[in-house]
Design an enzyme around this catalytic site. Sequence first.
Site, PDB file in Angstrom:
ATOM      1  N   GLN A 165      39.446  39.934  36.807  1.00  0.00           N
ATOM      2  CA  GLN A 165      40.828  39.558  37.105  1.00  0.00           C
ATOM      3  C   GLN A 165      40.837  38.488  38.197  1.00  0.00           C
ATOM      4  OE1 GLN A 165      43.413  42.663  38.631  1.00  0.00           O
ATOM      5  NE2 GLN A 165      45.241  41.712  37.774  1.00  0.00           N
ATOM      6  N   GLY A 294      40.153  48.101  45.087  1.00  0.00           N
ATOM      7  CA  GLY A 294      39.857  48.717  43.806  1.00  0.00           C
ATOM      8  C   GLY A 294      40.229  47.785  42.680  1.00  0.00           C
ATOM      9  N   GLU A 296      41.173  48.157  38.459  1.00  0.00           N
ATOM     10  CA  GLU A 296      41.530  49.173  37.467  1.00  0.00           C
ATOM     11  C   GLU A 296      40.821  49.012  36.129  1.00  0.00           C
ATOM     12  OE1 GLU A 296      43.408  46.723  38.723  1.00  0.00           O
ATOM     13  OE2 GLU A 296      44.838  45.914  37.285  1.00  0.00           O
ATOM     14  N   HIS A 320      46.517  54.473  43.017  1.00  0.00           N
ATOM     15  CA  HIS A 320      46.930  53.133  42.592  1.00  0.00           C
ATOM     16  C   HIS A 320      46.153  52.695  41.345  1.00  0.00           C
ATOM     17  CE1 HIS A 320      48.396  48.958  43.294  1.00  0.00           C
ATOM     18  NE2 HIS A 320      47.255  48.655  42.682  1.00  0.00           N
ATOM     19  N   GLU A 321      44.846  52.756  41.416  1.00  0.00           N
ATOM     20  CA  GLU A 321      44.041  52.281  40.279  1.00  0.00           C
ATOM     21  C   GLU A 321      44.245  53.171  39.057  1.00  0.00           C
ATOM     22  OE1 GLU A 321      43.205  49.407  40.806  1.00  0.00           O
ATOM     23  OE2 GLU A 321      43.141  49.399  42.995  1.00  0.00           O
ATOM     24  N   HIS A 324      47.373  52.270  37.184  1.00  0.00           N
ATOM     25  CA  HIS A 324      47.242  51.104  36.306  1.00  0.00           C
ATOM     26  C   HIS A 324      46.908  51.507  34.863  1.00  0.00           C
ATOM     27  CE1 HIS A 324      47.820  47.490  38.663  1.00  0.00           C
ATOM     28  NE2 HIS A 324      46.919  47.822  39.568  1.00  0.00           N
ATOM     29  N   GLU A 343      51.693  45.087  39.213  1.00  0.00           N
ATOM     30  CA  GLU A 343      51.449  45.651  40.542  1.00  0.00           C
ATOM     31  C   GLU A 343      52.655  46.369  41.150  1.00  0.00           C
ATOM     32  OE1 GLU A 343      48.560  46.091  41.543  1.00  0.00           O
ATOM     33  OE2 GLU A 343      47.394  44.633  40.389  1.00  0.00           O
ATOM     34  N   ASP A 400      45.437  33.404  41.748  1.00  0.00           N
ATOM     35  CA  ASP A 400      45.214  34.136  42.989  1.00  0.00           C
ATOM     36  C   ASP A 400      46.348  33.895  43.994  1.00  0.00           C
ATOM     37  OD1 ASP A 400      43.228  35.867  44.133  1.00  0.00           O
ATOM     38  OD2 ASP A 400      42.898  34.304  45.638  1.00  0.00           O
ATOM     39  N   TYR A 408      53.426  43.322  44.819  1.00  0.00           N
ATOM     40  CA  TYR A 408      53.189  44.746  45.091  1.00  0.00           C
ATOM     41  C   TYR A 408      54.405  45.411  45.716  1.00  0.00           C
ATOM     42  CZ  TYR A 408      48.154  43.949  44.379  1.00  0.00           C
ATOM     43  OH  TYR A 408      46.930  43.652  43.844  1.00  0.00           O
ATOM     44  N   LYS A 584      40.668  41.820  52.057  1.00  0.00           N
ATOM     45  CA  LYS A 584      41.819  42.283  52.833  1.00  0.00           C
ATOM     46  C   LYS A 584      41.469  42.497  54.306  1.00  0.00           C
ATOM     47  CE  LYS A 584      44.191  46.624  53.369  1.00  0.00           C
ATOM     48  NZ  LYS A 584      44.642  47.889  52.822  1.00  0.00           N
TER      49      LYS A 584
HETATM   50  N1  BES Z   1      44.322  44.718  40.147  1.00  0.00           N
HETATM   51  C1  BES Z   1      44.257  44.753  41.557  1.00  0.00           C
HETATM   52  C2  BES Z   1      43.189  43.867  42.130  1.00  0.00           C
HETATM   53  C3  BES Z   1      43.302  42.396  41.746  1.00  0.00           C
HETATM   54  C4  BES Z   1      44.528  41.773  41.604  1.00  0.00           C
HETATM   55  C5  BES Z   1      42.166  41.666  41.555  1.00  0.00           C
HETATM   56  C6  BES Z   1      44.595  40.430  41.244  1.00  0.00           C
HETATM   57  C7  BES Z   1      42.229  40.327  41.212  1.00  0.00           C
HETATM   58  C8  BES Z   1      43.453  39.711  41.048  1.00  0.00           C
HETATM   59  C9  BES Z   1      44.048  46.170  42.073  1.00  0.00           C
HETATM   60  O1  BES Z   1      44.715  47.130  41.338  1.00  0.00           O
HETATM   61  C10 BES Z   1      44.651  46.220  43.444  1.00  0.00           C
HETATM   62  O2  BES Z   1      45.818  46.027  43.555  1.00  0.00           O
HETATM   63  N2  BES Z   1      43.836  46.487  44.465  1.00  0.00           N
HETATM   64  C11 BES Z   1      44.285  46.579  45.837  1.00  0.00           C
HETATM   65  C12 BES Z   1      44.427  47.993  46.263  1.00  0.00           C
HETATM   66  C13 BES Z   1      45.773  48.552  46.170  1.00  0.00           C
HETATM   67  C14 BES Z   1      45.802  49.956  46.717  1.00  0.00           C
HETATM   68  C15 BES Z   1      46.866  47.715  46.751  1.00  0.00           C
HETATM   69  C16 BES Z   1      43.244  45.976  46.713  1.00  0.00           C
HETATM   70  O3  BES Z   1      42.139  45.690  46.215  1.00  0.00           O
HETATM   71  O4  BES Z   1      43.489  45.811  47.896  1.00  0.00           O
HETATM   72 ZN    ZN Z   2      46.815  47.028  41.530  1.00  0.00          ZN
END
Ligand code: BES
Ligand code: ZN
Length: 630
Positions: A165, A294, A296, A320-321, A324, A343, A400, A408, A584
Amino acid sequence: MARISLLILFLLTACADPGPSDPEPAQPDAPKEPAAEGGDVHSFARPDEVAMRHLDLDLDVDFESRRLIGRASIDLERTKGADRLWLDTHGLEIRGVTLGDGSEATWRLGDEVEFLGRPLEIELGPDTETVHVDYASAPNAGALQWLEPSQTAGGEHPFLLTQSQAIFARTWVPCQDSPAVRFTYGATVRVPEGVMAVMSAGGNPTERSADGAYRFDMPQAIPAYLLALAVGDLEFRAMGDRTGVYAEPPVVKAAAYEFAETEEMMVAVEALYGPYRWGRYDLLVLPSSFPFGGMENPRLTFLTPTVIAGDRSLVALIAHELAHSWSGNLVTNATWNDFWLNEGFTVYLERRIMEEIHDRGYADMLALLGRQDLDEQLADFGPGHADSHLLLDLDGRDPDDGMTDVAYEKGYFFLRSVEEAVVRERFDAFIRSWFEQGAFESRTTADFVTFFDKELIAGDEDLASRIDADAWIFGPGLPGGGPAVTSDRFERVDEARRAWAAGEVDASALDVEGWTTHEWLRFLRGLDKPVSAERLAELDTRFELTQSGNSEILHAWLLHAVASRYEAAYPAIEDFLTRQGRRKFLRPLYRAMAESGDLLPMAKEIYAKARPGYHSVSTGSVDTILDWQG
Ligand code: BES
Ligand code: ZN
C-alpha cells in the site's frame, strides 16, 4: 445534498480525465497520464477493457542480489474488441512476455511517470485468456525491505518484508495496481535454507518446509495493495482456533501474550457488523524497521514490534487492522482519493471494538487522543486547505500525501456525528448493510453519498437538516466543530497536570494511580513545551520515563526532551531512533530536532547511523526533513 455533491464529483472526474485533447502525448498510443477509465489516476491499468482476475506467482527470493525473480501468470477478463492488457510496473526488469498459448507476446514499456512507474502494454491474441510475464524486481524496489541478520531480533537469518500500500505492489509484481481491480491469487515461493515464507493468503505454514518451497492460495479476490509476502526465521504460535501469531523466536512468546484478546475482538466486531469472511486471522510481528504500526494484509496483519508494551495497552492497533477485514479489505476505496472510506470507517470500527473489549470511557480516551492529532494536523494545514476535505484530489501527487489524520480522524468524527444524529441501532444497521452490499467490491465517495442518501436519509428532511454530509466530505476542517467528546479520566489527568505545571504539587505528590498508557499520553501531550529541564528531571526521577518500555509514552516523552534540551535523555533518543523505524515515531522526533537548530547536527549524526536500517517509506520522509543528501 446529492445534487451538489454529484456536480462536484463530476467536475473532479472531468478534470482527472486525460482526454484525447491532452497536449503532446509522449508516444502515439501511450497515455502521457495514467488511463483514468476506472477513475484511478494512480494506475495505468484499463480494467474496463481488460481486467486481471487471477494471479499466479512463481518466485525465487534471492537475498544475495536482493531480487525477486520469476513469473507472474495473469488470467484475464476481456470486454469485446479489447486487444491490449495494461499493467503497472515500477522498476521491474521485464524479461519476456508469453501468451497462454505459448507464443511470444508483443509488448512495450511506456515512459516513466513520477510516482507511478511505467505502463506495460501487452498485445493479446483473439483468444488470449492468460499472459505470463517473466521478470525481476529491482534491488531498491519501494515495497521491499531486505534486512541483514543483524537487523532482526534473532540476529541469525536475513529477513524480507513487503509493504504494497498504496502503489508499491507494482514494484514487486506486474499487476493492475488499482484498488478498483480485484483478483484471486496463488503463489509458489522458494526461499533459502533457515527461513520461512508467509503471505496474505491461505496456506501459511506453521513449520519450515523441507525443500524451501511454499505454496499459497488466496481464494478471496483482493486488490493489489493487499498483496504481501514476508520471509524470515519465523515461529508460529496459535492463540485460538482461527487466530495465531508469527514472529521471530525471541519475540513470539511476548507477542502471543500481548495479542491474546484478538479472538475476543473478532467476536465483538462480528456481532456488530457481520461474519469475518476470510477464514483465518493471523498476525505477523515484523522486525522493528517496519515503517508502519500495522498493515491489514488479508488473513495476516503485519505489525510493528513497538506495539508490544507488555501490558496489552496498545492493542487498539490490532482492533484497527482487524477492522480493515470489513472496512477496506471487504469494501475497498475505489481510488486513493477515497482513502477515508478505508481509514475513517476503520477508526470508527476500531473504537467500537475497544468499547466492547473495555468500556465507552476507554474508547473515548482513544477518540480524544485522535482528536488532538487531528487538531494538530488541521492547524498545520491552515484553514480552508483542500487536503482537509474527506474526498481528496491526489491527481499528479504521491498517494502518500493523502495519508494524514484527515482520512482517519476526520473520517471517524464524521461517522460518529452521523451515529449521534440517528442513534446507534440504526447507524449500525446502516454500516452493516454497507459491508454486505459492497462485499468484495470497491466504492467511491460518490457511491457512499448515494448510499447514504438512500439508506440513511431516505427522504427524512429533519434528519437531512441535522447532518451536513456535504460539508464534511467536500469541505475543509471540522464542520460545526465536530462531536463533543468528554472523559472523566482525562479530566482528572488535566487537573493533575495543571496542578503540577503550576507548581502546586511536585512529581512525588502526583496521583497517577490506575493511569494507563492513554492517561500518560494525555498528560505528556498536554504539557506546554518547553518545560524546564529541571522539571523534566523531576518527572523522570519519579516515573522513569526515559526508561519507558512503552513506545508511545517514550515517544511523547522524548519530544519533551528535545524541546527542553533535557540532555539526560539524549542517549535514549539515539537508542529509540536506531532500534525501530516506525515513521510515525521518526518524523516528529527528527522534525523537532531539525527545527530546534542546535540539535540538527545531533539529528544528522543519529540519522547517519540509523538510516541503513530504515525502510524506504521512512527514509523518504526523513530525508526531506533533514535535507539529507546522503
Ligand atoms: N493501511 C494502513 C497503513 C497504510 C496506509 C500504509 C496508507 C500505506 C499507505 C494501516 O491500517 C494503518 O492505518 N496503520 C496505522 C495504525 C493505525 C492504528 C492508525 C499506522 O501504521 O500507524
Ligand atoms: Zn488503517
